[in-house]
Scaffold this active site. Structure first.
Site, PDB file in Angstrom:
ATOM      1  N   PHE A  11       0.827  -1.207   0.000  1.00  9.59           N
ATOM      2  CA  PHE A  11       0.000   0.000   0.000  1.00  9.59           C
ATOM      3  C   PHE A  11       0.868   1.267   0.000  1.00  9.59           C
ATOM      4  O   PHE A  11       0.852   2.063  -0.949  1.00  9.59           O
ATOM      5  CB  PHE A  11      -0.937  -0.066   1.222  1.00  9.59           C
ATOM      6  CG  PHE A  11      -1.547   1.225   1.634  1.00  9.59           C
ATOM      7  CD1 PHE A  11      -2.155   2.064   0.700  1.00  9.59           C
ATOM      8  CD2 PHE A  11      -1.524   1.625   2.967  1.00  9.59           C
ATOM      9  CE1 PHE A  11      -2.722   3.267   1.088  1.00  9.59           C
ATOM     10  CE2 PHE A  11      -2.090   2.825   3.358  1.00  9.59           C
ATOM     11  CZ  PHE A  11      -2.685   3.651   2.421  1.00  9.59           C
ATOM     12  N   ASP A  31      10.065  -6.848  -3.526  1.00 11.64           N
ATOM     13  CA  ASP A  31       8.885  -7.349  -2.825  1.00 11.64           C
ATOM     14  C   ASP A  31       8.748  -8.843  -3.129  1.00 11.64           C
ATOM     15  O   ASP A  31       9.269  -9.329  -4.129  1.00 11.64           O
ATOM     16  CB  ASP A  31       7.618  -6.608  -3.298  1.00 11.64           C
ATOM     17  CG  ASP A  31       6.526  -6.590  -2.234  1.00 11.64           C
ATOM     18  OD1 ASP A  31       6.247  -5.496  -1.693  1.00 11.64           O
ATOM     19  OD2 ASP A  31       5.947  -7.667  -1.947  1.00 11.64           O
ATOM     20  N   ASP A  53      11.932 -13.066  -1.374  1.00 14.67           N
ATOM     21  CA  ASP A  53      11.410 -13.037  -0.009  1.00 14.67           C
ATOM     22  C   ASP A  53      12.458 -12.453   0.933  1.00 14.67           C
ATOM     23  O   ASP A  53      13.570 -12.967   1.019  1.00 14.67           O
ATOM     24  CB  ASP A  53      11.025 -14.465   0.417  1.00 14.67           C
ATOM     25  CG  ASP A  53      10.184 -14.439   1.682  1.00 14.67           C
ATOM     26  OD1 ASP A  53      10.611 -13.788   2.668  1.00 14.67           O
ATOM     27  OD2 ASP A  53       9.105 -15.042   1.683  1.00 14.67           O
ATOM     28  N   SER A 117       6.313   2.824  13.406  1.00 12.72           N
ATOM     29  CA  SER A 117       4.888   2.945  13.723  1.00 12.72           C
ATOM     30  C   SER A 117       4.632   3.913  14.878  1.00 12.72           C
ATOM     31  O   SER A 117       4.890   3.579  16.039  1.00 12.72           O
ATOM     32  CB  SER A 117       4.369   1.551  14.079  1.00 12.72           C
ATOM     33  OG  SER A 117       3.156   1.645  14.749  1.00 12.72           O
ATOM     34  N   TYR A 142       4.430  -6.306  17.455  1.00  9.66           N
ATOM     35  CA  TYR A 142       4.748  -5.493  16.265  1.00  9.66           C
ATOM     36  C   TYR A 142       5.469  -4.192  16.679  1.00  9.66           C
ATOM     37  O   TYR A 142       6.483  -3.813  16.100  1.00  9.66           O
ATOM     38  CB  TYR A 142       3.449  -5.223  15.531  1.00  9.66           C
ATOM     39  CG  TYR A 142       3.451  -4.167  14.446  1.00  9.66           C
ATOM     40  CD1 TYR A 142       3.683  -4.505  13.112  1.00  9.66           C
ATOM     41  CD2 TYR A 142       3.149  -2.833  14.743  1.00  9.66           C
ATOM     42  CE1 TYR A 142       3.630  -3.533  12.116  1.00  9.66           C
ATOM     43  CE2 TYR A 142       3.094  -1.872  13.749  1.00  9.66           C
ATOM     44  CZ  TYR A 142       3.335  -2.227  12.442  1.00  9.66           C
ATOM     45  OH  TYR A 142       3.283  -1.262  11.461  1.00  9.66           O
ATOM     46  N   LYS A 146       9.324  -3.042  15.795  1.00  7.98           N
ATOM     47  CA  LYS A 146       9.641  -1.737  15.182  1.00  7.98           C
ATOM     48  C   LYS A 146      10.670  -0.981  16.032  1.00  7.98           C
ATOM     49  O   LYS A 146      11.641  -0.432  15.520  1.00  7.98           O
ATOM     50  CB  LYS A 146       8.375  -0.886  15.042  1.00  7.98           C
ATOM     51  CG  LYS A 146       7.374  -1.383  14.004  1.00  7.98           C
ATOM     52  CD  LYS A 146       7.871  -1.144  12.592  1.00  7.98           C
ATOM     53  CE  LYS A 146       6.850  -1.511  11.542  1.00  7.98           C
ATOM     54  NZ  LYS A 146       7.413  -1.548  10.192  1.00  7.98           N
ATOM     55  N   ASN A 171      -1.765   6.596  11.236  1.00  8.26           N
ATOM     56  CA  ASN A 171      -2.683   5.651  10.584  1.00  8.26           C
ATOM     57  C   ASN A 171      -2.938   6.098   9.151  1.00  8.26           C
ATOM     58  O   ASN A 171      -3.840   6.905   8.905  1.00  8.26           O
ATOM     59  CB  ASN A 171      -4.015   5.589  11.354  1.00  8.26           C
ATOM     60  CG  ASN A 171      -3.847   4.898  12.675  1.00  8.26           C
ATOM     61  OD1 ASN A 171      -3.248   5.448  13.605  1.00  8.26           O
ATOM     62  ND2 ASN A 171      -4.333   3.690  12.784  1.00  8.26           N
ATOM     63  N   ILE A 201     -17.328  -2.197  14.456  1.00  4.01           N
ATOM     64  CA  ILE A 201     -16.410  -1.435  15.318  1.00  4.01           C
ATOM     65  C   ILE A 201     -16.125  -2.268  16.551  1.00  4.01           C
ATOM     66  O   ILE A 201     -17.040  -2.738  17.234  1.00  4.01           O
ATOM     67  CB  ILE A 201     -17.037  -0.077  15.716  1.00  4.01           C
ATOM     68  CG1 ILE A 201     -17.075   0.844  14.490  1.00  4.01           C
ATOM     69  CG2 ILE A 201     -16.262   0.570  16.853  1.00  4.01           C
ATOM     70  CD1 ILE A 201     -17.572   2.260  14.784  1.00  4.01           C
ATOM     71  N   ARG A 209      -7.675   8.028  16.816  1.00  3.98           N
ATOM     72  CA  ARG A 209      -6.457   7.836  16.041  1.00  3.98           C
ATOM     73  C   ARG A 209      -6.194   9.066  15.184  1.00  3.98           C
ATOM     74  O   ARG A 209      -7.080   9.891  14.947  1.00  3.98           O
ATOM     75  CB  ARG A 209      -6.602   6.637  15.092  1.00  3.98           C
ATOM     76  CG  ARG A 209      -6.701   5.299  15.784  1.00  3.98           C
ATOM     77  CD  ARG A 209      -5.343   4.861  16.302  1.00  3.98           C
ATOM     78  NE  ARG A 209      -5.434   3.583  17.001  1.00  3.98           N
ATOM     79  CZ  ARG A 209      -5.806   3.447  18.269  1.00  3.98           C
ATOM     80  NH1 ARG A 209      -6.119   4.510  18.979  1.00  3.98           N
ATOM     81  NH2 ARG A 209      -5.850   2.267  18.838  1.00  3.98           N
TER      82      ARG A 209
HETATM   83  N1  LIG Z   1      -0.546   0.776   7.028  1.00  5.98           N
HETATM   84  C1  LIG Z   1      -0.379   1.207   8.260  1.00  5.98           C
HETATM   85  O1  LIG Z   1      -1.361   1.423   9.000  1.00  5.98           O
HETATM   86  C2  LIG Z   1       1.007   1.516   8.779  1.00  5.98           C
HETATM   87  C3  LIG Z   1       1.164   2.403   9.860  1.00  5.98           C
HETATM   88  C4  LIG Z   1       2.447   2.667  10.326  1.00  5.98           C
HETATM   89  C5  LIG Z   1       3.541   2.012   9.772  1.00  5.98           C
HETATM   90  N2  LIG Z   1       3.347   1.135   8.744  1.00  5.98           N
HETATM   91  C6  LIG Z   1       4.501   0.433   8.207  1.00  5.98           C
HETATM   92  O2  LIG Z   1       4.710   0.850   6.869  1.00  5.98           O
HETATM   93  C7  LIG Z   1       5.188  -0.248   6.098  1.00  5.98           C
HETATM   94  C8  LIG Z   1       4.309  -0.440   4.877  1.00  5.98           C
HETATM   95  O3  LIG Z   1       2.981  -0.650   5.296  1.00  5.98           O
HETATM   96  P1  LIG Z   1       1.814  -1.006   4.264  1.00  5.98           P
HETATM   97  O4  LIG Z   1       0.540  -0.640   4.914  1.00  5.98           O
HETATM   98  O5  LIG Z   1       2.168  -0.477   2.933  1.00  5.98           O
HETATM   99  O6  LIG Z   1       1.914  -2.594   4.288  1.00  5.98           O
HETATM  100  P2  LIG Z   1       1.604  -3.618   3.090  1.00  5.98           P
HETATM  101  O7  LIG Z   1       1.360  -4.923   3.749  1.00  5.98           O
HETATM  102  O8  LIG Z   1       0.597  -3.072   2.168  1.00  5.98           O
HETATM  103  O9  LIG Z   1       2.994  -3.660   2.322  1.00  5.98           O
HETATM  104  C9  LIG Z   1       4.082  -4.387   2.778  1.00  5.98           C
HETATM  105  C10 LIG Z   1       4.736  -5.024   1.583  1.00  5.98           C
HETATM  106  O10 LIG Z   1       5.804  -5.823   2.096  1.00  5.98           O
HETATM  107  C11 LIG Z   1       5.800  -7.026   1.372  1.00  5.98           C
HETATM  108  N3  LIG Z   1       6.366  -8.101   2.180  1.00  5.98           N
HETATM  109  C12 LIG Z   1       5.888  -8.591   3.346  1.00  5.98           C
HETATM  110  N4  LIG Z   1       6.640  -9.616   3.749  1.00  5.98           N
HETATM  111  C13 LIG Z   1       7.609  -9.767   2.820  1.00  5.98           C
HETATM  112  C14 LIG Z   1       8.677 -10.661   2.678  1.00  5.98           C
HETATM  113  N5  LIG Z   1       8.908 -11.626   3.569  1.00  5.98           N
HETATM  114  N6  LIG Z   1       9.483 -10.543   1.597  1.00  5.98           N
HETATM  115  C15 LIG Z   1       9.263  -9.577   0.671  1.00  5.98           C
HETATM  116  N7  LIG Z   1       8.241  -8.708   0.736  1.00  5.98           N
HETATM  117  C16 LIG Z   1       7.426  -8.802   1.808  1.00  5.98           C
HETATM  118  C17 LIG Z   1       4.351  -7.332   1.056  1.00  5.98           C
HETATM  119  O11 LIG Z   1       4.241  -8.204  -0.074  1.00  5.98           O
HETATM  120  C18 LIG Z   1       3.799  -5.945   0.790  1.00  5.98           C
HETATM  121  O12 LIG Z   1       3.839  -5.634  -0.585  1.00  5.98           O
HETATM  122  C19 LIG Z   1       5.200  -1.465   7.023  1.00  5.98           C
HETATM  123  O13 LIG Z   1       6.484  -1.633   7.544  1.00  5.98           O
HETATM  124  C20 LIG Z   1       4.257  -1.073   8.129  1.00  5.98           C
HETATM  125  O14 LIG Z   1       4.588  -1.698   9.331  1.00  5.98           O
HETATM  126  C21 LIG Z   1       2.106   0.892   8.215  1.00  5.98           C
END
Ligand SMILES: NC(=O)c1ccc[n+]([C@@H]2O[C@H](COP(=O)([O-])OP(=O)(O)OC[C@H]3O[C@@H](n4cnc5c(N)ncnc54)[C@H](O)[C@@H]3O)[C@@H](O)[C@H]2O)c1
Length: 308
Positions: A11, A31, A53, A117, A142, A146, A171, A201, A209
């Protein structure tokens, strides 16, 4: 300038890749999943994609050669599922990150930008808004993984001068957020409302948030590439709190109709309130969030317009 985006098919990663390409940077996307370029014109020709991976990767040596900046966005867990297998959480996030940092050090990567986070690192507090110097007491694994990676980044800086910046993101929400990923109340609620399904909810809907549109996150991340100031940690949020009930109210206003809401038992991993103090980012990065929650809901509807 060459940027490596780990987790670039996700995302936040897909928005970031698009943003960096538009800014003229060379981008390598790493990815385990193929990126979905639909709705992002011309991306295929402009990005190098490496599918592998993160956890299984023997070495990141080849990947980090000639890379200037590494954006680390991979997380194998989310707050909600991370307590189920804490060993896996640490093994699959912290250990591969150490391998990555060793290769970054070896190949003279100029900076590592880590997506941490802001929602989980600080834990339960009444000191709202929460600044970067607030104590860190996560209540889910988690948040601990982090924080652990943050500490190793600091250690690698101290020992080897591998430069880094940490983004403690609140968020985020936006059009490409995966629904049902246990994260993303704004997207999930709006999708339910548009499908005339009840919104679920957990709790009474009063947990608060700080919701930030993905475009504001990508812009903050790109500002950090050239940041040379003294700070290593930045809260990246909207700086304003909204309860789940308020999100529902805003969705109702935008859709101009009633929506159905079901209340269920609260989850233990949810802190009651989290709103970030973003003054450091505003003053140091010449950045501030541009998209209000209501505007963000309208943008989501626009993004999904072909599906409605
Ligand atoms: N979305 C949220 O609410 C949020 C909030 C704060 C921080 N974050 C952090 O931001 C980062 C991105 O979040 P996001 O929402 O885009 O998450 P997401 O799950 O959409 O994207 C993570 C990507 O990492 C890839 N991935 C996961 N495990 C993998 C592996 N073993 N090998 C290779 N690729 C792998 C997934 O395929 C995915 O494309 C994350 O580290 C998340 O912890 C997210």
């Amino acid at each position: 300038m060459k940027c490596l985006v780990l987790g670039g098919a996700g995302f936040l990663g897909s928005y970031l890749c698009k943003y960096l390409v538009d800014k003229g940077y060379n981008v390598i996307l790493f990815d385990k999943n193929q990126p979905d370029y639909s709705s992002f014109n011309d991306m295929e020709d402009k990005i190098e994609v490496v599918i592998n991976d993160f956890v299984e990767c023997e070495s990141f040596d080849e990947l980090t050669k000639s890379v200037d900046v590494v954006f680390h966005l991979i997380s194998t867990t989310v707050p909600r599922n991370s307590n189920q297998n804490m060993g896996f959480d640490i093994e699959s996030n912290v250990l591969p990150t150490l391998k990555l940092l060793n290769n970054c050090k070896k190949n003279d990567v100029k900076k590592v930008i880590f997506f941490s986070s802001g929602g989980t690192i600080y834990g339960i507090t009444n000191n709202i808004p929460i600044s970067e110097v607030h104590s860190t007491d996560p209540i889910c694994s988690y948040g601990i993984h982090k924080l652990t990676i943050e500490k190793y980044l600091q250690l690698y800086w101290y020992l080897y001068r591998l430069d880094f910046v940490i983004m403690r993101i609140s968020n985020p929400y936006g059009g490409r957020q995966f629904l049902n990923a246990s994260q993303g109340a704004v997207t999930t609620f709006l999708e339910r409302a548009l499908s005339n399904e009840p919104i679920h909810i957990w709790g009474d809907g009063n947990i608060i948030r700080d919701y930030i549109h993905v475009s504001d996150v990508a812009r903050a991340a790109s500002k950090l590439i050239d940041y040379k100031g003294k700070y290593k940690v930045f809260n990246i949020g909207n700086g304003e709190g909204h309860s789940l009930n308020q999100i529902c109210a805003q969705i109702k206003t935008v859709l101009e109709r009633e929506i159905k809401v079901n209340y269920e038992q609260a989850k233990k991993e949810d802190v009651p309130i989290n709103v970030l103090d973003i003054n450091r980012a505003i003053s140091e990065l010449d950045w501030k969030p541009r998209v209000s929650l209501q505007e963000g809901i309208r943008l989501l509807i626009e993004d999904w317009s072909e599906l409605i």
